[in-house]
Design an enzyme around this catalytic site. Structure first.
Site, mmCIF file in Angstrom:
data_model
loop_
_atom_site.group_PDB
_atom_site.id
_atom_site.type_symbol
_atom_site.label_atom_id
_atom_site.label_comp_id
_atom_site.label_asym_id
_atom_site.label_seq_id
_atom_site.Cartn_x
_atom_site.Cartn_y
_atom_site.Cartn_z
ATOM 1 N N HIS A 52 37.910 42.590 36.478
ATOM 2 C CA HIS A 52 38.982 43.391 35.879
ATOM 3 C C HIS A 52 38.988 43.309 34.339
ATOM 4 C CE1 HIS A 52 40.493 43.395 39.983
ATOM 5 N NE2 HIS A 52 40.497 42.071 39.980
ATOM 6 N N SER A 75 34.322 46.671 35.023
ATOM 7 C CA SER A 75 35.479 46.188 35.774
ATOM 8 C C SER A 75 35.106 46.152 37.240
ATOM 9 C CB SER A 75 36.676 47.113 35.553
ATOM 10 O OG SER A 75 37.848 46.468 36.001
ATOM 11 N N SER A 80 42.032 48.765 37.401
ATOM 12 C CA SER A 80 42.532 47.531 36.778
ATOM 13 C C SER A 80 42.239 47.412 35.282
ATOM 14 C CB SER A 80 41.934 46.322 37.505
ATOM 15 O OG SER A 80 40.528 46.316 37.361
ATOM 16 N N ASP A 127 33.629 39.195 40.584
ATOM 17 C CA ASP A 127 34.989 39.108 41.136
ATOM 18 C C ASP A 127 35.043 40.058 42.327
ATOM 19 O OD1 ASP A 127 37.662 39.257 41.814
ATOM 20 O OD2 ASP A 127 38.381 39.398 39.752
ATOM 21 N N GLU A 188 34.826 34.724 41.484
ATOM 22 C CA GLU A 188 36.225 34.531 41.126
ATOM 23 C C GLU A 188 37.184 34.461 42.315
ATOM 24 O OE1 GLU A 188 37.582 34.195 38.141
ATOM 25 O OE2 GLU A 188 39.665 34.828 38.339
ATOM 26 N N ASN A 213 36.869 30.318 42.998
ATOM 27 C CA ASN A 213 38.175 30.509 43.643
ATOM 28 C C ASN A 213 38.733 29.204 44.180
ATOM 29 O OD1 ASN A 213 40.287 32.357 44.831
ATOM 30 N ND2 ASN A 213 39.545 31.353 46.687
ATOM 31 N N LYS A 218 42.227 27.084 40.309
ATOM 32 C CA LYS A 218 42.156 28.539 40.443
ATOM 33 C C LYS A 218 43.075 28.977 41.574
ATOM 34 C CE LYS A 218 40.806 32.844 41.130
ATOM 35 N NZ LYS A 218 41.393 33.656 42.217
ATOM 36 N N ASP A 222 46.330 30.681 40.110
ATOM 37 C CA ASP A 222 46.195 32.129 39.913
ATOM 38 C C ASP A 222 46.708 32.883 41.144
ATOM 39 O OD1 ASP A 222 44.676 34.574 40.525
ATOM 40 O OD2 ASP A 222 43.276 34.118 38.932
ATOM 41 N N ASN A 223 46.147 32.549 42.325
ATOM 42 C CA ASN A 223 46.495 33.290 43.538
ATOM 43 C C ASN A 223 47.988 33.126 43.840
ATOM 44 O OD1 ASN A 223 43.730 32.824 43.335
ATOM 45 N ND2 ASN A 223 43.375 32.958 45.527
ATOM 46 N N CYS A 227 50.439 35.649 41.263
ATOM 47 C CA CYS A 227 51.061 36.726 42.062
ATOM 48 C C CYS A 227 52.584 36.616 42.017
ATOM 49 C CB CYS A 227 50.568 36.682 43.504
ATOM 50 S SG CYS A 227 48.819 37.135 43.643
ATOM 51 N N HIS A 333 42.195 41.899 47.645
ATOM 52 C CA HIS A 333 41.143 42.411 46.764
ATOM 53 C C HIS A 333 40.740 43.850 47.057
ATOM 54 C CE1 HIS A 333 38.070 41.998 43.732
ATOM 55 N NE2 HIS A 333 37.273 42.669 44.535
ATOM 56 N N HIS A 383 47.921 39.170 36.242
ATOM 57 C CA HIS A 383 48.601 37.900 35.980
ATOM 58 C C HIS A 383 48.725 37.640 34.475
ATOM 59 C CE1 HIS A 383 47.855 37.404 40.123
ATOM 60 N NE2 HIS A 383 46.878 36.522 40.099
ATOM 61 N N SER A 391 41.942 29.896 35.497
ATOM 62 C CA SER A 391 40.860 30.507 36.290
ATOM 63 C C SER A 391 39.596 30.643 35.460
ATOM 64 C CB SER A 391 41.273 31.909 36.756
ATOM 65 O OG SER A 391 42.459 31.852 37.475
ATOM 66 N N GLN A 395 35.592 29.494 35.308
ATOM 67 C CA GLN A 395 34.463 30.439 35.251
ATOM 68 C C GLN A 395 33.452 30.016 34.192
ATOM 69 O OE1 GLN A 395 33.164 32.773 36.859
ATOM 70 N NE2 GLN A 395 34.704 33.837 38.076
HETATM 71 P P1 NAI Z 1 43.952 33.240 52.011
HETATM 72 O O1 NAI Z 1 42.826 33.153 52.957
HETATM 73 O O2 NAI Z 1 44.528 31.995 51.408
HETATM 74 O O3 NAI Z 1 45.189 34.024 52.666
HETATM 75 C C1 NAI Z 1 45.089 35.136 53.498
HETATM 76 C C2 NAI Z 1 46.057 34.928 54.657
HETATM 77 O O4 NAI Z 1 46.136 36.109 55.433
HETATM 78 C C3 NAI Z 1 45.608 33.800 55.586
HETATM 79 O O5 NAI Z 1 46.631 32.826 55.715
HETATM 80 C C4 NAI Z 1 45.339 34.519 56.902
HETATM 81 O O6 NAI Z 1 45.665 33.710 58.036
HETATM 82 C C5 NAI Z 1 46.237 35.730 56.792
HETATM 83 N N1 NAI Z 1 45.832 36.854 57.637
HETATM 84 C C6 NAI Z 1 44.570 37.283 57.954
HETATM 85 N N2 NAI Z 1 44.627 38.327 58.804
HETATM 86 C C7 NAI Z 1 45.939 38.585 59.018
HETATM 87 C C8 NAI Z 1 46.630 39.533 59.800
HETATM 88 N N3 NAI Z 1 45.980 40.422 60.555
HETATM 89 N N4 NAI Z 1 47.980 39.512 59.762
HETATM 90 C C9 NAI Z 1 48.669 38.619 59.047
HETATM 91 N N5 NAI Z 1 48.052 37.666 58.283
HETATM 92 C C10 NAI Z 1 46.711 37.648 58.274
HETATM 93 O O7 NAI Z 1 43.465 34.222 50.848
HETATM 94 P P2 NAI Z 1 44.157 34.398 49.406
HETATM 95 O O8 NAI Z 1 43.535 33.475 48.443
HETATM 96 O O9 NAI Z 1 45.616 34.383 49.598
HETATM 97 O O10 NAI Z 1 43.639 35.851 49.024
HETATM 98 C C11 NAI Z 1 44.061 37.007 49.723
HETATM 99 C C12 NAI Z 1 43.427 38.247 49.095
HETATM 100 O O11 NAI Z 1 43.935 38.408 47.779
HETATM 101 C C13 NAI Z 1 41.921 38.191 48.932
HETATM 102 O O12 NAI Z 1 41.387 39.482 49.120
HETATM 103 C C14 NAI Z 1 41.726 37.766 47.496
HETATM 104 O O13 NAI Z 1 40.467 38.094 47.012
HETATM 105 C C15 NAI Z 1 42.848 38.513 46.832
HETATM 106 N N6 NAI Z 1 43.360 38.017 45.554
HETATM 107 C C16 NAI Z 1 44.047 38.934 44.785
HETATM 108 C C17 NAI Z 1 44.602 38.566 43.585
HETATM 109 C C18 NAI Z 1 45.316 39.545 42.762
HETATM 110 O O14 NAI Z 1 45.644 39.259 41.603
HETATM 111 N N7 NAI Z 1 45.623 40.725 43.240
HETATM 112 C C19 NAI Z 1 44.482 37.174 43.083
HETATM 113 C C20 NAI Z 1 43.782 36.284 43.979
HETATM 114 C C21 NAI Z 1 43.257 36.712 45.171
#
Ligand code: NAI
Length: 462
Positions: A52, A75, A80, A127, A188, A213, A218, A222-223, A227, A333, A383, A391, A395
């Site tokens: 991003h 990006s 983003s 990322d 990332e 990650n 991180k 960050d996550n 958020c 993501h 963020h 984070s 990196q």
């Molecule tokens: P995580 O693996 O810690 O959490 C995902 C959760 O979703 C897990 O607890 C899992 O059991 C649950 N899950 C999976 N399938 C499901 C379903 N069908 N129904 C309900 N719950 C379900 O992953 P994390 O770190 O929380 O990341 C989640 C996503 O967010 C990833 O795609 C990651 O790349 C992205 N992300 C986005 C950020 C942003 O700024 N927008 C920042 C960091 C990560």
């Protein structure tokens, strides 16, 4: 011809002003500049960045440059980019290819351009894994698996396959050459890390990877805390809706889900959570959130946010049942958490950039944010700098390790050692006035650590 593609280079001055402010909130990156700016451990490295293109990323890019790297950037998401950040980076002489609201075709074209160093790159900073995927998929096609491009199943695949074909026609053998000269990748995010472990399982990872990650500094910051600040920011900038009193459903209670639920409840929303994992479901319940099935609340809730990194979470049948003017968005993501493709033949009214109102056959409408792409970066600015500093300090440490010591690693996925994780945290304490207590030798012996750390065993989960 200028070696960049940005919306408007005249935005560079504004970008620079915000970059200067961000630097004051990114102590980890600035400390690395102080520590390594003279020895330049990244000298000779040529880094492709696919992340991003925000103000915070601009501080990351300039840190890599101070440490001696040659950098080209794209990006990793079509919505983003912060155009003033991209302009400031282009103005500084770093080739960057990123526009907020670029098309999918441009996304892959810009990524391809970020690989076009005169001598090719030797490191990837990724990322979500698109840069890695681009090279590895292209190399497989070149090396006897052309059928991989036969049947695209999504708009995303149509775009990347077209770009691969174009590059193969222009420069035969290019992907294989790129694959063979990359010495490593640092990744990332959760979704990109999944892709890397999958490649290892299939024996298809041709270079070492560092999973940034899963540094504690991180994903547990960050996550989660990122958020916590940026989710509601995105919803507010998109809709200006009153959050207090609304019923919000957060799908997934991992790190991003925890931050998202906290964000919404902090704004006064009544939050419900869906989960498939009993541990995370229990955590949500004990944090005070009702854990429900989506179908049980789909017709009564006001806001729906996906955070799972999984696909088909909010499906067309759910959206058809939602009440009029329900808000639907994703902070995971990729956009496949919401079945946006299934909405294509409905009536769309664009309200403003990254905000659409979509009419269901019943006549009820939903507000869809960022076409289902991560809304904190699409509808707001992602963020805050401080948490991104943690984070991105990881990196930079990962890139340094791959460049200076990459040969010590096999073609596998690694996490930075705990002493570096603790270092990243330590670099962020002074900025917020944290005074750390110190162990006595006797105390350190008693709990089985050294006075200087690491302070926890590997199995500790934070
Ligand atoms: P995580 O693996 O810690 O959490 C995902 C959760 O979703 C897990 O607890 C899992 O059991 C649950 N899950 C999976 N399938 C499901 C379903 N069908 N129904 C309900 N719950 C379900 O992953 P994390 O770190 O929380 O990341 C989640 C996503 O967010 C990833 O795609 C990651 O790349 C992205 N992300 C986005 C950020 C942003 O700024 N927008 C920042 C960091 C990560």
């Amino acid at each position: 011809m200028a070696d960049y593609i940005v919306k408007d280079i005249a935005l560079a001055e504004f970008g620079r002003k915000e970059l200067n402010i961000a630097e004051t909130e990114m102590p980890g990156l600035m400390a690395l500049r102080d520590e390594f700016g003279e020895t330049k451990p990244l000298k000779g490295s040529r880094i492709v960045g696919s992340l991003h293109m925000t103000i915070q990323t601009a501080v990351l890019i300039e840190t890599l440059v101070v440490l001696g790297a040659d950098v080209r950037w794209a990006s990793c998401n079509i919505f983003s980019t912060q155009d003033h950040a991209a302009a400031a980076i282009a103005q500084s002489g770093v080739p960057v290819f990123a526009i907020k609201g670029q098309s999918l075709e441009e996304h892959w074209d810009y990524l391809d351009r970020s690989f076009q160093f005169a001598d090719g790159p030797n490191l990837i900073l990724d990322d979500g894994g698109d840069a890695t995927l681009y090279i590895l998929l292209g190399a497989r096609v070149e090396n006897g698996e052309p059928e991989l491009l036969d049947v695209p199943t999504s708009e995303e695949e149509i775009a990347v396959f077209a770009q691969i074909k174009k590059r193969m026609a222009e420069t035969p053998g290019w992907f294989t050459q790129m694959r063979d000269q990359i010495v490593g990748v640092s990744e990332e995010t959760t979704t990109g890390v999944h892709r890397l472990y999958d490649l290892v399982k299939k024996g298809q990872l041709p270079f070492p990877a560092i999973n940034v990650n899963d540094s504690v500094t991180k994903s547990k910051f960050d996550n989660k805390y990122g958020c916590k600040e940026s989710l509601v920011d995105g919803i507010r900038r998109a809709t200006d809706t009153m959050m207090a009193g609304k019923v919000a459903v957060v799908c997934g209670y991992g790190d991003v889900g925890k931050g998202s639920a906290a964000s919404l409840s902090g704004a006064g929303a009544r939050v419900k959570v869906t989960e498939i994992d009993p541990i995370c479901a229990l955590q949500a319940a004990m944090d005070g959130f009702e854990v429900v099935r989506l179908e049980d609340v789909v017709s009564t809730a006001d806001v729906f946010i996906t955070t799972t990194g999984n696909k088909d979470i909010i499906r067309i049948e759910h959206m058809r049942e939602m009440k009029d003017m329900a808000i639907v968005g994703n902070i995971g993501h990729f956009d496949n958490e919401i079945q946006v493709a299934a909405l294509k033949n409905h009536k769309w009214t664009n309200i403003k950039d990254q905000v659409d109102m979509i009419e269901m056959p019943s006549g009820s409408r939903i507000i869809l944010l960022s076409e289902g792409r991560l809304l904190n970066l699409g509808n707001a600015t992602g963020h805050p700098s401080f948490v991104m500093s943690a984070s991105f300090t990881n990196q930079v440490l990962a890139q340094m390790e791959l460049w200076t010591n990459g040969k010590a690693y096999k073609n596998d996925v690694y996490i930075l050692p705990k002493h570096l994780d603790e270092k990243v945290a330590r670099l962020h304490l002074a900025r917020i006035g944290v005074r750390l207590s110190e162990l006595s030798k006797e105390q350190a012996d008693y709990i089985g650590v050294t006075v200087e750390g690491p302070f926890k065993p590997e199995h500790y989960r934070y």
